[in-house]
Design an enzyme around this catalytic site. Structure first.
Site, PDB file in Angstrom:
ATOM      1  N   TRP A 101      36.415  72.832  43.969  1.00  2.49           N
ATOM      2  CA  TRP A 101      35.051  72.302  44.034  1.00  2.49           C
ATOM      3  C   TRP A 101      34.301  72.832  45.242  1.00  2.49           C
ATOM      4  O   TRP A 101      33.130  73.205  45.150  1.00  2.49           O
ATOM      5  CB  TRP A 101      35.053  70.770  43.989  1.00  2.49           C
ATOM      6  N   ASP A 171      30.881  66.496  49.731  1.00  4.30           N
ATOM      7  CA  ASP A 171      31.024  66.114  48.324  1.00  4.30           C
ATOM      8  C   ASP A 171      32.142  65.071  48.282  1.00  4.30           C
ATOM      9  O   ASP A 171      33.288  65.373  48.605  1.00  4.30           O
ATOM     10  CB  ASP A 171      31.392  67.362  47.514  1.00  4.30           C
ATOM     11  N   LYS A 195      33.712  59.757  38.469  1.00  2.00           N
ATOM     12  CA  LYS A 195      35.093  59.695  38.930  1.00  2.00           C
ATOM     13  C   LYS A 195      35.439  58.256  39.315  1.00  2.00           C
ATOM     14  O   LYS A 195      36.384  57.693  38.817  1.00  2.00           O
ATOM     15  CB  LYS A 195      35.300  60.621  40.139  1.00  2.00           C
TER      16      LYS A 195
HETATM   17  C1  LIG Z   1      34.195  66.446  39.178  1.00  4.54           C
HETATM   18  C2  LIG Z   1      33.787  66.993  40.476  1.00  4.54           C
HETATM   19  C3  LIG Z   1      32.648  67.803  40.612  1.00  4.54           C
HETATM   20  C4  LIG Z   1      31.793  68.215  39.442  1.00  4.54           C
HETATM   21  O1  LIG Z   1      31.097  67.140  38.988  1.00  4.54           O
HETATM   22  P1  LIG Z   1      29.978  67.249  37.854  1.00  4.54           P
HETATM   23  O2  LIG Z   1      29.356  65.914  37.912  1.00  4.54           O
HETATM   24  O3  LIG Z   1      30.703  67.541  36.582  1.00  4.54           O
HETATM   25  O4  LIG Z   1      29.060  68.339  38.230  1.00  4.54           O
HETATM   26  C5  LIG Z   1      32.316  68.233  41.871  1.00  4.54           C
HETATM   27  N1  LIG Z   1      33.029  67.894  42.945  1.00  4.54           N
HETATM   28  C6  LIG Z   1      34.136  67.138  42.858  1.00  4.54           C
HETATM   29  C7  LIG Z   1      34.895  66.784  44.083  1.00  4.54           C
HETATM   30  C8  LIG Z   1      34.546  66.653  41.623  1.00  4.54           C
HETATM   31  O5  LIG Z   1      35.644  65.896  41.538  1.00  4.54           O
END
Ligand SMILES: *Cc1c(COP(=O)(O)O)cnc(C)c1O
Length: 360
Positions: A101, A171, A195
């Site tokens: 990511w 993030d 998540k």
């Molecule tokens: C799942 C995830 C993403 C991507 O998320 P989307 O909402 O599908 O764009 C980005 N960063 C992390 C840490 C993730 O777990």
């Protein structure tokens, strides 16, 4: 009705109480005679839903007044572009890459400016978090970027990098609201909610006031400008209203559980059950470096592709689903977010013990 233990990385389990409440309110939200799905986002009812949701997440994370909370669309992935577009004043940013990511975010940032790779753990298939004490921040960096919990490889930062006064951008998609966090350590914290918070379709961005510029990079779409979204109170256009409503129910649920201190305790307990088993197992092995292990995502393998496949295939009969690992790591991955009850982790460990006995 048979609910399963769903170990998916995201979209993932939601608290059953929240789903029940949403079901009960599906046809008639609070005497309005309609579903939240059918409601104008400019209505008084929805105005209260989004304002309450914002206040509740502010309470949960103790978000200071000088930070704005935005409920946006486009997933965490759109913010891979949104961050540089809004923050790259000098067109320089520092990235620490500890998994897929952060690597994707780093690549995206290269489209908009000079993205520096400060450190990477790709040499070890992202099984660890790079040493943050060994990094050197660029003097003209607009921000320093990390992914705090790498969902696929199951690692997390135990210590944040010292950014030498540069804004830290994180993030937190897969660890959002899993434990208390000190918002003042960050310039921007953001994540997709699917998540650990709600249904896919909502991205929460928490951004400090001094990083909300009226003049981001000139081609930045209006909808992606933090300044426009702040002005419109996340309603510059139609927001993901139903998703925000569910997030709001989850915030209430988290408060009723005792808040983020209580969640941290429960999440650490759950993770310990799984890691304690892995650490003594002769068949199963965790793939992340011990010091950096995530309490949210736990990848593990048997060392045999055939046994891994058999473990995944037979899991369903134990009420365990979505336990297959990401293709880049193989094996299995248990995502044990807030809504995964301790009983779910215990059921997984019982199945692992039984499987180990049968196959050694
Ligand atoms: C799942 C995830 C993403 C991507 O998320 P989307 O909402 O599908 O764009 C980005 N960063 C992390 C840490 C993730 O777990």
């Amino acid at each position: 009705m048979a609910r399963v233990y769903n170990f998916a990385a995201g979209p993932a389990m939601l608290p059953e109480e929240v789903l029940r409440q949403a079901a009960a309110e599906m046809l008639d939200y609070n005497g309005s005679g309609m579903s939240v799905m059918e409601m104008s986002h400019r209505s008084k009812e929805f105005g209260e839903i989004i304002a309450t949701a914002e206040q509740d997440i502010r309470d949960l994370l103790s978000i200071p007044e000088n930070y704005q909370v935005l409920f946006l669309q486009g997933g965490a992935t759109l913010q891979f572009a949104g961050i540089p577009m809004n923050l790259m004043r000098n067109k320089v940013a520092d990235y620490i890459v500890s998994g897929s990511w952060s690597k994707k975010a780093y690549k995206e940032a290269q489209l908009y400016g000079d993205a520096h790779l400060l450190a990477s753990s790709e040499d070890g298939n992202f099984s660890y978090v790079p040493d943050v004490d060994a990094i050197e921040i660029s003097p003209d960096a607009d921000y320093v970027y990390i992914c705090q919990n790498e969902t696929i490889y199951g690692t997390r930062y135990n210590k944040l990098p010292d950014t030498k006064g540069k804004p830290l951008v994180a993030d937190v998609s897969s660890c959002f609201l899993s434990e208390p966090m000190n918002i003042e350590d960050y310039g921007v914290m953001y994540g997709g909610v699917q998540k650990n918070i709600g249904p896919a379709g909502v991205t929460i961005v928490i951004v400090r006031d001094d990083l909300i510029y009226e003049d981001p990079l000139p081609f930045t779409p209006t909808l992606m400008r933090y300044s426009a979204q702040v002005k419109g109170k996340s309603m510059h256009n139609t927001p993901p209203a139903y998703g925000i409503y569910i997030c709001g129910l989850v915030f209430k649920w988290l408060k009723a559980q005792g808040g983020l201190e209580a969640m941290k305790k429960r999440n650490e307990e759950k993770a310990a059950i799984l890691y304690d088993f892995l650490d003594q197992s002769k068949l199963f092995k965790g793939t992340a470096r011990k010091e950096d292990r995530s309490i949210m995502n736990v990848p593990f393998v048997t060392g045999s592709d055939d046994l891994d496949a058999l473990f995944v295939a037979e899991a369903k009969s134990h009420n365990i689903v979505s336990i297959k690992g990401h293709r880049s790591v193989g094996g299995m991955r248990a995502s044990i977010y807030n809504a995964m009850p301790k009983e779910g982790v215990e059921a997984l460990v019982a199945y692992m013990a039984e499987f180990e006995k049968d196959h050694s």
